[in-house]
Design a protein around this motif. Structure first.
Motif, PDB file in Angstrom:
ATOM      1  N   PRO A 140       0.588  -0.759  -0.082  1.00  0.00           N
ATOM      2  CA  PRO A 140      -0.266  -0.080   0.226  1.00  0.00           C
ATOM      3  C   PRO A 140       0.416   1.264  -0.087  1.00  0.00           C
ATOM      4  CG  PRO A 140      -0.261  -1.495   2.583  1.00  0.00           C
ATOM      5  CD  PRO A 140       0.828  -2.056   0.871  1.00  0.00           C
ATOM      6  N   ASN A 141       2.478   1.259   0.122  1.00  0.00           N
ATOM      7  CA  ASN A 141       2.584   2.186   0.249  1.00  0.00           C
ATOM      8  C   ASN A 141       4.081   2.282  -0.929  1.00  0.00           C
ATOM      9  OD1 ASN A 141       2.217   3.920   2.813  1.00  0.00           O
ATOM     10  ND2 ASN A 141       3.468   2.052   3.706  1.00  0.00           N
ATOM     11  N   ILE A 160      -7.570  -9.240 -12.559  1.00  0.00           N
ATOM     12  CA  ILE A 160      -6.743  -8.945 -12.170  1.00  0.00           C
ATOM     13  C   ILE A 160      -6.801  -9.796 -10.339  1.00  0.00           C
ATOM     14  CG2 ILE A 160      -5.454  -7.023 -11.117  1.00  0.00           C
ATOM     15  CD1 ILE A 160      -6.983  -5.223 -13.199  1.00  0.00           C
ATOM     16  N   TRP A 161      -5.620 -10.361  -9.991  1.00  0.00           N
ATOM     17  CA  TRP A 161      -5.341 -10.991  -8.354  1.00  0.00           C
ATOM     18  C   TRP A 161      -4.774 -10.040  -7.750  1.00  0.00           C
ATOM     19  CZ3 TRP A 161      -9.696 -14.422  -7.934  1.00  0.00           C
ATOM     20  CH2 TRP A 161     -10.187 -15.197  -8.524  1.00  0.00           C
ATOM     21  N   THR A 162      -4.855  -9.450  -7.010  1.00  0.00           N
ATOM     22  CA  THR A 162      -4.390  -8.784  -6.208  1.00  0.00           C
ATOM     23  C   THR A 162      -3.414  -9.033  -4.522  1.00  0.00           C
ATOM     24  OG1 THR A 162      -4.696  -6.704  -7.424  1.00  0.00           O
ATOM     25  CG2 THR A 162      -4.065  -6.202  -5.178  1.00  0.00           C
ATOM     26  N   PHE A 163      -2.805  -9.370  -4.533  1.00  0.00           N
ATOM     27  CA  PHE A 163      -1.769 -10.286  -3.054  1.00  0.00           C
ATOM     28  C   PHE A 163      -1.536  -8.804  -2.582  1.00  0.00           C
ATOM     29  CE2 PHE A 163      -1.913 -13.861  -5.969  1.00  0.00           C
ATOM     30  CZ  PHE A 163      -2.573 -14.830  -4.415  1.00  0.00           C
ATOM     31  N   THR A 164      -2.236  -8.518  -1.399  1.00  0.00           N
ATOM     32  CA  THR A 164      -1.436  -7.420  -0.092  1.00  0.00           C
ATOM     33  C   THR A 164      -0.286  -7.568  -0.233  1.00  0.00           C
ATOM     34  OG1 THR A 164      -2.873  -7.708   0.828  1.00  0.00           O
ATOM     35  CG2 THR A 164      -3.608  -6.416  -0.605  1.00  0.00           C
ATOM     36  N   LEU A 165       0.778  -7.000  -0.199  1.00  0.00           N
ATOM     37  CA  LEU A 165       2.269  -7.786   0.443  1.00  0.00           C
ATOM     38  C   LEU A 165       2.568  -6.738   0.811  1.00  0.00           C
ATOM     39  CD1 LEU A 165       4.106  -9.838   0.714  1.00  0.00           C
ATOM     40  CD2 LEU A 165       5.137  -9.183  -1.435  1.00  0.00           C
ATOM     41  N   PRO A 166       2.507  -6.144   2.162  1.00  0.00           N
ATOM     42  CA  PRO A 166       3.207  -5.356   3.218  1.00  0.00           C
ATOM     43  C   PRO A 166       4.234  -4.890   3.669  1.00  0.00           C
ATOM     44  CG  PRO A 166       1.766  -6.730   4.200  1.00  0.00           C
ATOM     45  CD  PRO A 166       2.175  -7.125   3.086  1.00  0.00           C
ATOM     46  N   ILE A 167       6.017  -4.709   2.691  1.00  0.00           N
ATOM     47  CA  ILE A 167       6.830  -5.275   2.934  1.00  0.00           C
ATOM     48  C   ILE A 167       7.887  -3.535   2.867  1.00  0.00           C
ATOM     49  CG2 ILE A 167       6.841  -7.789   1.916  1.00  0.00           C
ATOM     50  CD1 ILE A 167       8.147  -6.207  -0.320  1.00  0.00           C
ATOM     51  N   LEU A 168       7.417  -2.664   2.713  1.00  0.00           N
ATOM     52  CA  LEU A 168       7.680  -1.411   2.446  1.00  0.00           C
ATOM     53  C   LEU A 168       8.050  -0.448   3.795  1.00  0.00           C
ATOM     54  CD1 LEU A 168       6.705  -0.780  -1.437  1.00  0.00           C
ATOM     55  CD2 LEU A 168       8.731  -1.948  -0.489  1.00  0.00           C
ATOM     56  N   ALA A 169       6.762  -0.162   4.663  1.00  0.00           N
ATOM     57  CA  ALA A 169       7.263   0.723   5.468  1.00  0.00           C
ATOM     58  C   ALA A 169       6.291  -0.117   6.631  1.00  0.00           C
ATOM     59  CB  ALA A 169       6.216   1.318   5.437  1.00  0.00           C
ATOM     60  N   ALA A 170       6.587   0.286   8.151  1.00  0.00           N
ATOM     61  CA  ALA A 170       5.921  -0.266   9.235  1.00  0.00           C
ATOM     62  C   ALA A 170       4.275   0.258   9.071  1.00  0.00           C
ATOM     63  CB  ALA A 170       6.266   0.892  10.084  1.00  0.00           C
ATOM     64  N   SER A 172       2.427  -0.698   6.458  1.00  0.00           N
ATOM     65  CA  SER A 172       2.007  -0.924   5.468  1.00  0.00           C
ATOM     66  C   SER A 172       0.573  -2.859   5.709  1.00  0.00           C
ATOM     67  CB  SER A 172       3.419  -1.619   4.637  1.00  0.00           C
ATOM     68  OG  SER A 172       4.116  -0.625   4.138  1.00  0.00           O
ATOM     69  N   GLU A 173       1.143  -3.288   6.242  1.00  0.00           N
ATOM     70  CA  GLU A 173       0.352  -4.286   6.715  1.00  0.00           C
ATOM     71  C   GLU A 173      -0.922  -3.701   7.790  1.00  0.00           C
ATOM     72  OE1 GLU A 173       0.657  -7.830   9.931  1.00  0.00           O
ATOM     73  OE2 GLU A 173       2.372  -6.587   9.686  1.00  0.00           O
ATOM     74  N   GLN A 174      -1.005  -2.889   8.744  1.00  0.00           N
ATOM     75  CA  GLN A 174      -2.246  -1.893   8.985  1.00  0.00           C
ATOM     76  C   GLN A 174      -3.103  -1.986   7.817  1.00  0.00           C
ATOM     77  OE1 GLN A 174      -3.346  -2.445  12.129  1.00  0.00           O
ATOM     78  NE2 GLN A 174      -5.237  -1.171  11.118  1.00  0.00           N
ATOM     79  N   LYS A 175      -2.766  -1.503   6.877  1.00  0.00           N
ATOM     80  CA  LYS A 175      -3.402  -0.495   6.073  1.00  0.00           C
ATOM     81  C   LYS A 175      -3.359  -1.561   4.758  1.00  0.00           C
ATOM     82  CE  LYS A 175      -0.936   4.086   4.924  1.00  0.00           C
ATOM     83  NZ  LYS A 175      -0.183   4.655   3.952  1.00  0.00           N
ATOM     84  N   ALA A 176      -3.178  -2.643   4.897  1.00  0.00           N
ATOM     85  CA  ALA A 176      -3.621  -4.071   3.684  1.00  0.00           C
ATOM     86  C   ALA A 176      -4.948  -4.325   4.895  1.00  0.00           C
ATOM     87  CB  ALA A 176      -2.885  -5.369   3.005  1.00  0.00           C
ATOM     88  N   ARG A 177      -4.498  -4.160   5.902  1.00  0.00           N
ATOM     89  CA  ARG A 177      -5.516  -5.380   6.191  1.00  0.00           C
ATOM     90  C   ARG A 177      -6.944  -4.503   7.106  1.00  0.00           C
ATOM     91  NH1 ARG A 177      -4.084  -8.912  10.513  1.00  0.00           N
ATOM     92  NH2 ARG A 177      -1.534  -9.527  10.753  1.00  0.00           N
ATOM     93  N   GLN A 178      -6.653  -2.989   6.924  1.00  0.00           N
ATOM     94  CA  GLN A 178      -7.583  -1.976   6.736  1.00  0.00           C
ATOM     95  C   GLN A 178      -8.437  -2.432   5.231  1.00  0.00           C
ATOM     96  OE1 GLN A 178      -5.285   1.240   8.008  1.00  0.00           O
ATOM     97  NE2 GLN A 178      -6.978   2.104   9.359  1.00  0.00           N
ATOM     98  N   ALA A 179      -7.609  -2.473   4.463  1.00  0.00           N
ATOM     99  CA  ALA A 179      -8.616  -2.483   3.113  1.00  0.00           C
ATOM    100  C   ALA A 179      -9.161  -4.357   3.107  1.00  0.00           C
ATOM    101  CB  ALA A 179      -7.150  -2.925   1.787  1.00  0.00           C
ATOM    102  N   TRP A 180      -8.908  -5.141   3.243  1.00  0.00           N
ATOM    103  CA  TRP A 180      -9.104  -6.691   3.936  1.00  0.00           C
ATOM    104  C   TRP A 180     -10.549  -5.991   4.102  1.00  0.00           C
ATOM    105  CZ3 TRP A 180      -9.103 -10.749   1.386  1.00  0.00           C
ATOM    106  CH2 TRP A 180      -8.409 -11.118   0.433  1.00  0.00           C
ATOM    107  N   CYS A 181     -10.606  -5.142   5.788  1.00  0.00           N
ATOM    108  CA  CYS A 181     -11.806  -5.373   6.715  1.00  0.00           C
ATOM    109  C   CYS A 181     -12.620  -4.732   6.603  1.00  0.00           C
ATOM    110  CB  CYS A 181     -11.460  -4.769   8.360  1.00  0.00           C
ATOM    111  SG  CYS A 181     -10.517  -6.170   8.616  1.00  0.00           S
ATOM    112  N   GLY A 203      -8.748  -3.061  11.104  1.00  0.00           N
ATOM    113  CA  GLY A 203      -8.501  -4.293  10.665  1.00  0.00           C
ATOM    114  C   GLY A 203      -8.201  -5.175  11.714  1.00  0.00           C
ATOM    115  N   THR A 204      -8.855  -5.564  12.185  1.00  0.00           N
ATOM    116  CA  THR A 204      -9.504  -6.492  13.183  1.00  0.00           C
ATOM    117  C   THR A 204      -9.717  -7.822  12.599  1.00  0.00           C
ATOM    118  OG1 THR A 204     -10.932  -5.338  14.459  1.00  0.00           O
ATOM    119  CG2 THR A 204      -8.881  -5.003  14.847  1.00  0.00           C
ATOM    120  N   CYS A 205     -10.556  -7.788  11.425  1.00  0.00           N
ATOM    121  CA  CYS A 205     -11.304  -8.306  10.822  1.00  0.00           C
ATOM    122  C   CYS A 205     -10.027  -9.436  10.986  1.00  0.00           C
ATOM    123  CB  CYS A 205     -12.068  -8.396   9.643  1.00  0.00           C
ATOM    124  SG  CYS A 205     -11.398  -7.638   8.000  1.00  0.00           S
TER     125      CYS A 205
END
Length: 255
Positions: A140-141, A160-170, A172-181, A203-205
């Motif tokens: 996401p960043n 398009i199959w998008t895999f949300t891979l959080p690897i760039l910023a602190a 990134s994981e939270q933003k990816a979780r929020q998108a999924w939720c 992002g807690t789902c």
């Protein structure tokens, strides 16, 4: 030293010099002619491969048997004596067919079986009929991911199959979780990537973000964006939109 001895020595030196001069063509002339032929062949092959963009400034033997050094301006490449293959910036090139053999081999060893991707862990987007398929790993960043996402929005007839891979910023994981939720994951992800709008939830789902990170490690996805085409070929990084369209067309047949 007597005049006679000096005369004999001068005569002997002259004879030796004459013999050396006479013998030189027998030992040096043939290799020189052979070298000239190889140099001409290499020069012609390389300049044909360069398609008139540059001229070869020099060709000489390298310290490695059978390999010749080719100077193009201030750059050097190395070519075999048959002028068939060249080493260019660490890549093995077939000069006759203009094929990057190194890249072709890398494509082979980094390819995946597209059918084995866990698509339930991806956000699905269908453009048009969605006949063609690609999978993309995005952070996401990631600025290049945003550029890719803009280009993907304009691609017709693709799923398009998008895999949300959080690897760039602190975060990134939270933003990816929020998108999924978010109630609409696809809409939330596109808004996040295209407009920078972070979904309004905690992002807690239940979500697959941690499993996607594990999948990325398994597939050796070391950067984003990374695209996988239907035939399994991998594209690390972004490319211009027109090039992306061409690559989707070229790689849409499953392996």
């Amino acid at each position: 030293m007597t005049p006679v001895i000096r005369s004999l020595r001068r005569a002997g030196a002259a004879v030796l010099a004459a013999l050396a001069f006479a013998a030189a063509p027998a030992s040096a002339q043939a290799p020189s002619q052979a070298d000239a032929a190889v140099q001409q062949q290499i020069r012609g092959s390389v300049e044909t491969w360069l398609q008139g963009r540059f001229k070869v400034d020099g060709v000489k033997r390298s310290p490695v048997a059978g390999i010749w050094e080719v100077q193009i301006g201030s750059d050097l490449i190395y070519v075999d004596e048959k002028a068939q293959h060249g080493f260019v910036e660490g890549q093995l090139i077939d000069l006759k067919a203009n094929r990057n053999l190194t890249q072709e081999r890398i494509d082979e060893i980094t390819a995946i079986a597209f059918k084995d991707l866990p698509l339930s862990m991806a956000i699905k987007q269908v453009n048009g009929k969605g006949t063609r398929q690609i999978a993309v790993f995005e952070d996401p960043n990631c600025g290049h991911c945003r550029n890719l996402r803009r280009d993907l929005m304009n691609v017709k007839d693709v799923t398009i199959w998008t895999f949300t891979l959080p690897i760039l910023a602190a975060d990134s994981e939270q933003k990816a979780r929020q998108a999924w939720c978010a109630p609409d994951r696809l809409k939330a992800w596109n808004a996040l990537m295209l407009d920078g709008k972070v979904p309004d939830n905690k992002g807690t789902c239940d979500n697959p973000v941690a499993k996607v990170a594990e999948l990325g490690r398994k597939l050796r996805v070391n950067g984003t964006p990374t695209v996988f085409f239907a035939n399994g070929k991998r594209l690390p990084g972004g490319v211009p939109g027109d090039r992306l369209l061409k690559m989707i067309d070229e790689n849409s047949k499953p392996s």
